[in-house]
Scaffold this active site. Structure first.
Site, PDB file in Angstrom:
ATOM      1  N   ASP A 108       0.852  -1.225   0.042  1.00 41.28           N
ATOM      2  CA  ASP A 108       0.080   0.021   0.186  1.00 41.28           C
ATOM      3  C   ASP A 108       0.692   1.390  -0.083  1.00 41.28           C
ATOM      4  OD1 ASP A 108       0.560   1.230   2.867  1.00 41.28           O
ATOM      5  OD2 ASP A 108      -0.687  -0.525   3.353  1.00 41.28           O
ATOM      6  N   VAL A 109       0.105   2.371  -0.460  1.00 38.28           N
ATOM      7  CA  VAL A 109       0.951   3.528  -0.542  1.00 38.28           C
ATOM      8  C   VAL A 109       1.865   3.950   0.654  1.00 38.28           C
ATOM      9  CG1 VAL A 109      -1.021   5.079   0.370  1.00 38.28           C
ATOM     10  CG2 VAL A 109       0.830   6.062  -1.239  1.00 38.28           C
TER      11      VAL A 109
END
Length: 313
Positions: A108-109
């Site tokens: 994820d970011v």
């Protein structure tokens, strides 16, 4: 010899099986001028096109597959393009004359650490498929009080919204006070699973770094935003770990690839076969640096040395 369309296109490096299945269902793939269907048997002699572009299956299948190790940094997104204009991991990868990079899983970011890319979609599928039970190891900085009972629950199993989940192993990696580091190991890759497991115990992950995927650990010399190509020995071992064979052919005579500096596109020296170091540590582009356990007790910072994975060969 004919194969299912999604398997043959994946082997040729056009995408993962899942991606190709989505293209077929959407009607974007044609075989000999007719719309393809899932499970359709094709060969390299068939004329296959995707979104109007002819796919060169035979030349792709003859090309030597590649595997790339990439050190993702927080803020990068794991997509080819982002409508919000955020930097993507694909922007930092080398260009290919043939094939395309297929990402093995995603982060994820807000997560740092190891990402694998390959030009072999079948290899990517094996590495991501739940039946392979490939271990993923993460260094996690947990905000909140963690006790022995909580750690026991996380290893025996808790119920998440998408089913039961657990850590295979949890190792104390040092730190004091509200922020403490742990190394955790999973054998699957569900969305935000590490964070959700800790949140189920009313604590929060304030930093997350993937330090190992299968037997491949994040090299300590590989800086954030940089990549490194896996050498022949590493390729052979990776293929064997998921029940595939790797035909190196003339690659036996090739020299090891070199790390590419993203900023200046200048090569720097490589340390060779990643298996030589049983406990590699990542170098994290942050104000926080990895420290040994002894020092972590006084600084509150983690030892990011990866624990030695169990052999799956």
């Amino acid at each position: 010899m004919k194969e299912r369309i999604q398997k043959l296109l994946a082997r040729a490096g056009y995408g993962s099986r899942r991606e190709i299945e989505q293209w077929v269902v959407a009607g974007e793939v044609l075989v000999n001028g007719q719309m393809a269907h899932l499970g359709q048997q094709i060969s390299t002699q068939d004329k296959v096109s995707w979104r109007g572009k002819t796919l060169h299956l035979e030349s792709r299948l003859q090309a030597t597959p590649k595997v790339l190790l990439y050190h993702k940094t927080a803020g990068e997104v794991c997509t080819r393009t982002d409508p919000e204009g955020r930097p993507t991991v694909f922007e930092n990868l080398p260009r290919l004359r043939q094939g395309r990079w297929v990402m093995v899983g995603r982060l994820d970011v807000n997560t740092d650490g190891l990402l694998l890319f390959t030009t072999d979609g079948e290899l990517a599928n094996r590495l991501m498929h739940p039946s392979s039970e490939i271990e993923r190891e993460y260094a996690t900085r947990v905000l909140g009080e963690v006790d022995a009972e909580m750690l026991h629950r996380l290893q025996t199993g808790v119920e998440l919204e998408d089913g039961p989940a657990k850590f295979l192993r949890i190792t104390d990696a040092g730190g004091e006070g509200a922020n403490h580091w742990y190394h955790v190991v999973l054998a699957e890759g569900r969305n935000r699973e590490v964070r959700r497991l800790w949140e189920s115990q009313d604590v929060r992950v304030s930093r997350l770094i993937r330090i190992r995927y299968g037997h491949i650990s994040l090299p300590r010399h590989l800086r954030g935003g940089h990549h490194e190509e896996l050498d022949v020995k590493g390729m052979r071992r990776l293929y064997e770990s998921v029940g595939l064979s790797f035909d190196d052919g003339s690659l036996q005579q090739e020299r090891p690839r070199r790390t590419v500096n993203k900023a200046r596109s200048e090569p720097t020296s490589e340390r060779g076969d990643f298996r030589k170091s049983s406990t590699p540590r990542p170098r994290v582009e942050s104000r926080e640096k990895p420290y040994a356990n002894a020092r972590a007790k006084s600084t509150g910072r983690p030892n990011l040395t990866s624990s030695k994975p169990r052999s799956r060969d």
